[in-house]
Design a protein around this motif. Structure first.
Motif, PDB file in Angstrom:
ATOM      1  N   CYS A  43       1.002  -1.188   0.056  1.00 44.55           N
ATOM      2  CA  CYS A  43      -0.049  -0.020   0.075  1.00 44.55           C
ATOM      3  C   CYS A  43       0.974   1.394   0.044  1.00 44.55           C
ATOM      4  CB  CYS A  43      -0.892  -0.073   1.289  1.00 44.55           C
ATOM      5  SG  CYS A  43      -0.126   0.100   2.884  1.00 44.55           S
ATOM      6  N   GLY A  44       2.147   1.327   0.460  1.00 45.86           N
ATOM      7  CA  GLY A  44       2.992   2.348   0.328  1.00 45.86           C
ATOM      8  C   GLY A  44       2.959   3.014   1.702  1.00 45.86           C
ATOM      9  N   LYS A  45       2.053   2.659   2.787  1.00 44.74           N
ATOM     10  CA  LYS A  45       2.056   3.484   4.162  1.00 44.74           C
ATOM     11  C   LYS A  45       3.395   2.724   4.747  1.00 44.74           C
ATOM     12  CE  LYS A  45      -2.769   3.817   4.154  1.00 44.74           C
ATOM     13  NZ  LYS A  45      -3.908   3.461   4.798  1.00 44.74           N
ATOM     14  N   THR A  46       4.287   3.803   5.358  1.00 42.91           N
ATOM     15  CA  THR A  46       5.357   3.215   5.941  1.00 42.91           C
ATOM     16  C   THR A  46       5.294   2.494   7.381  1.00 42.91           C
ATOM     17  OG1 THR A  46       5.599   5.426   7.372  1.00 42.91           O
ATOM     18  CG2 THR A  46       6.751   5.120   5.129  1.00 42.91           C
ATOM     19  N   GLY A  47       4.183   2.731   8.005  1.00 39.18           N
ATOM     20  CA  GLY A  47       4.016   1.756   9.195  1.00 39.18           C
ATOM     21  C   GLY A  47       3.097   0.636   8.928  1.00 39.18           C
ATOM     22  N   CYS A  48       2.759   0.231   7.709  1.00 37.99           N
ATOM     23  CA  CYS A  48       1.930  -0.747   7.620  1.00 37.99           C
ATOM     24  C   CYS A  48       2.862  -2.052   7.580  1.00 37.99           C
ATOM     25  CB  CYS A  48       1.230  -0.545   6.175  1.00 37.99           C
ATOM     26  SG  CYS A  48       0.133  -1.936   5.775  1.00 37.99           S
ATOM     27  N   ARG A  49       2.203  -3.246   7.951  1.00 32.68           N
ATOM     28  CA  ARG A  49       2.633  -4.386   8.043  1.00 32.68           C
ATOM     29  C   ARG A  49       3.172  -5.017   6.454  1.00 32.68           C
ATOM     30  NH1 ARG A  49      -0.932  -8.173   6.150  1.00 32.68           N
ATOM     31  NH2 ARG A  49      -3.093  -7.594   6.162  1.00 32.68           N
TER      32      ARG A  49
END
Length: 115
Positions: A43-49
């Motif tokens: 997804c590109g979110k830095t904190g995502c698993r």
């Protein structure tokens, strides 16, 4: 072939939600070319698993158009309907191929009898 509003989404696959309205989605056509496949995406979110491990599971419909491979995202809500439409298309094409084969056999028999 471009779909409605000049997008690369085929006819009937885009939804009214994409148009920024609150109307219900457009109905899917009865048959669709291609196949639905699952892919892992990030997804590109830095904190995502998904940044550290396997990506999110997303579903796409793949088909060939003008010699090129096309891909369109399939929402989970539409997944069963899109899979059924793709299977209906494959079934129709298989039945058509069988009918043409029977036609060719019939023509061969007629030619053999008339000669």
């Amino acid at each position: 072939m471009l779909g409605p509003r000049g997008t690369h989404e085929p006819y009937g696959v885009s939804t009214a939600m994409n148009q920024g309205t609150t109307k219900t989605p457009e109905p899917l056509p009865k048959t669709l070319p291609g196949a639905v496949c699952a892919q892992r995406v990030r997804c590109g979110k830095t904190g995502c698993r998904c940044a550290r491990g396997p990506g999110h599971l997303a579903f796409y419909r793949f088909w060939r158009e003008g010699g090129r491979l096309r891909k369109s995202y399939v929402r989970r809500a539409d997944l069963a309907a899109v899979r059924a439409a793709c299977e209906a298309r494959r079934r129709e094409r298989r039945e058509l191929a069988e009918a043409w084969e029977q036609w060719r056999e019939l023509v061969a028999v007629v030619r053999e009898v008339s000669s």
